[in-house]
Scaffold this active site. Structure first.
Site, PDB file in Angstrom:
ATOM      1  N   LYS A  54       1.001  -1.078   0.307  1.00  0.00           N
ATOM      2  CA  LYS A  54      -0.212  -0.193  -0.033  1.00  0.00           C
ATOM      3  C   LYS A  54       0.775   1.446  -0.153  1.00  0.00           C
ATOM      4  CE  LYS A  54      -3.043  -2.403   2.883  1.00  0.00           C
ATOM      5  NZ  LYS A  54      -3.583  -2.578   4.432  1.00  0.00           N
ATOM      6  N   GLY A  55       2.162   1.139   0.303  1.00  0.00           N
ATOM      7  CA  GLY A  55       2.853   2.163   0.759  1.00  0.00           C
ATOM      8  C   GLY A  55       3.271   3.331  -0.494  1.00  0.00           C
ATOM      9  N   GLU A 110       7.967   2.290  -5.825  1.00  0.00           N
ATOM     10  CA  GLU A 110       7.865   2.078  -4.594  1.00  0.00           C
ATOM     11  C   GLU A 110       7.952   3.146  -3.671  1.00  0.00           C
ATOM     12  OE1 GLU A 110       7.719   0.006  -2.110  1.00  0.00           O
ATOM     13  OE2 GLU A 110       8.416  -1.723  -2.537  1.00  0.00           O
ATOM     14  N   ASP A 111       7.489   3.050  -2.367  1.00  0.00           N
ATOM     15  CA  ASP A 111       7.723   3.960  -1.527  1.00  0.00           C
ATOM     16  C   ASP A 111       9.228   4.106  -1.104  1.00  0.00           C
ATOM     17  OD1 ASP A 111       7.464   1.525  -0.029  1.00  0.00           O
ATOM     18  OD2 ASP A 111       6.365   2.136   1.421  1.00  0.00           O
ATOM     19  N   ASP A 114      14.686  -0.089   1.327  1.00  0.00           N
ATOM     20  CA  ASP A 114      15.503  -0.409   2.545  1.00  0.00           C
ATOM     21  C   ASP A 114      16.462  -1.585   2.300  1.00  0.00           C
ATOM     22  OD1 ASP A 114      16.007  -0.236   5.173  1.00  0.00           O
ATOM     23  OD2 ASP A 114      14.371  -1.556   5.831  1.00  0.00           O
ATOM     24  N   LYS A 142      16.697   4.415   1.246  1.00  0.00           N
ATOM     25  CA  LYS A 142      17.349   4.434   2.516  1.00  0.00           C
ATOM     26  C   LYS A 142      18.771   3.119   2.226  1.00  0.00           C
ATOM     27  CE  LYS A 142      14.791   3.594   6.295  1.00  0.00           C
ATOM     28  NZ  LYS A 142      14.314   2.693   7.373  1.00  0.00           N
ATOM     29  N   PHE A 164      13.506   5.276  10.751  1.00  0.00           N
ATOM     30  CA  PHE A 164      12.345   4.830  10.317  1.00  0.00           C
ATOM     31  C   PHE A 164      11.459   6.268  10.139  1.00  0.00           C
ATOM     32  CE2 PHE A 164       8.068   2.775  10.960  1.00  0.00           C
ATOM     33  CZ  PHE A 164       8.459   1.701  10.142  1.00  0.00           C
ATOM     34  N   ASP A 171       3.901   3.678   6.657  1.00  0.00           N
ATOM     35  CA  ASP A 171       3.211   3.489   7.978  1.00  0.00           C
ATOM     36  C   ASP A 171       3.984   2.821   8.792  1.00  0.00           C
ATOM     37  OD1 ASP A 171       3.491   0.954   6.517  1.00  0.00           O
ATOM     38  OD2 ASP A 171       2.231   0.061   8.448  1.00  0.00           O
ATOM     39  N   ARG A 177      -0.269   6.843   7.253  1.00  0.00           N
ATOM     40  CA  ARG A 177       0.230   6.835   5.659  1.00  0.00           C
ATOM     41  C   ARG A 177      -0.513   8.145   5.152  1.00  0.00           C
ATOM     42  NH1 ARG A 177       1.500   1.699   3.868  1.00  0.00           N
ATOM     43  NH2 ARG A 177       0.563  -0.132   4.983  1.00  0.00           N
TER      44      ARG A 177
END
Ligand code: IMP
Ligand code: MG
Length: 191
Positions: A54-55, A110-111, A114, A142, A164, A171, A177
């Site tokens: 969902k990001g 993508e959000d 990582d 990141k 974070f 989220d 969000r």
């Protein structure tokens, strides 16, 4: 919070446990730049913007409106199995694409990248489907926790420190969000 101040004074968007990293204006300006670059790179191609739910939903919605080309959109939802807080790289497809990508120019949206393990698996899955090209756009990169150092990101909004972050689609346990900015959670225990 100072003594005597009630938490009632704060709203979700003014939560003092959040430190703003990128304002709505900074994000909007960066997305316009990315959109211009993508518009120039994909002129004459058959572009499909694949959002990873969902990001990426907020970024995906803004990015498509910054790309001045004929395009289509699609979505995938994946769950990364996390071993505690670490990504294990196992990915389950919860929702697959609605349409074939054969001969299309796919841009996965993508959000955040990582460790990169989720995307590595996702790109593996998409690789066998005969797309003309598959590239990757992420709002946030990141790099510090990256495990797959070979993962190539084609379009990046912002490179961020190993903290974070929440907001603009990202989220913490399902919350935040809807924040119009990207923020760092100061004290994760206070979520
Ligand atoms: P990885 O690249 O496989 O480690 O996992 C990336 C996914 O983990 C992202 O798509 C996010 O859903 C989540 N994630 C990683 N870092 C953050 C963060 O700082 N805030 C919120 N979600 C994050
Ligand atoms: Mg994600």
């Amino acid at each position: 919070m100072s003594p005597g101040t009630s938490s009632m004074e704060y709203t979700e968007f003014t939560d003092p446990n959040l430190e703003i990293l990128y304002s709505p204006e900074q994000i909007a300006a960066r997305i316009v730049e990315l959109g211009r670059q993508i518009t120039s790179d994909y002129t004459g191609r058959d572009l499909v913007l694949v959002g990873v739910l969902k990001g990426s939903s907020v970024f995906h919605a803004d990015l498509m409106r910054a790309i001045d080309l004929p395009l289509t959109i699609d979505f995938m939802a994946v769950s990364s199995y996390k071993d505690g807080t670490k990504s294990t790289g196992d990915v389950e497809i919860l929702k697959d694409l609605s349409n074939p990508i054969r001969d299309k120019d796919v841009l996965v949206v993508e959000d955040i990248v990582d460790t990169g393990l989720t995307l590595t698996r996702l790109l593996d899955i998409l690789d066998s489907r005969g797309a003309n090209s598959i590239k990757l756009a992420t709002l946030l990169d990141k790099p510090e926790p990256r495990i797959n150092k070979e993962l190539n990101i084609d379009y990046t909004g912002f490179v961020i420190p190993n903290k974070f972050v929440v907001g603009f689609g990202l989220d913490a346990a399902g919350r935040y969000r809807n924040l119009p900015f990207i923020g760092v959670v100061k004290d994760p225990e206070k979520i």
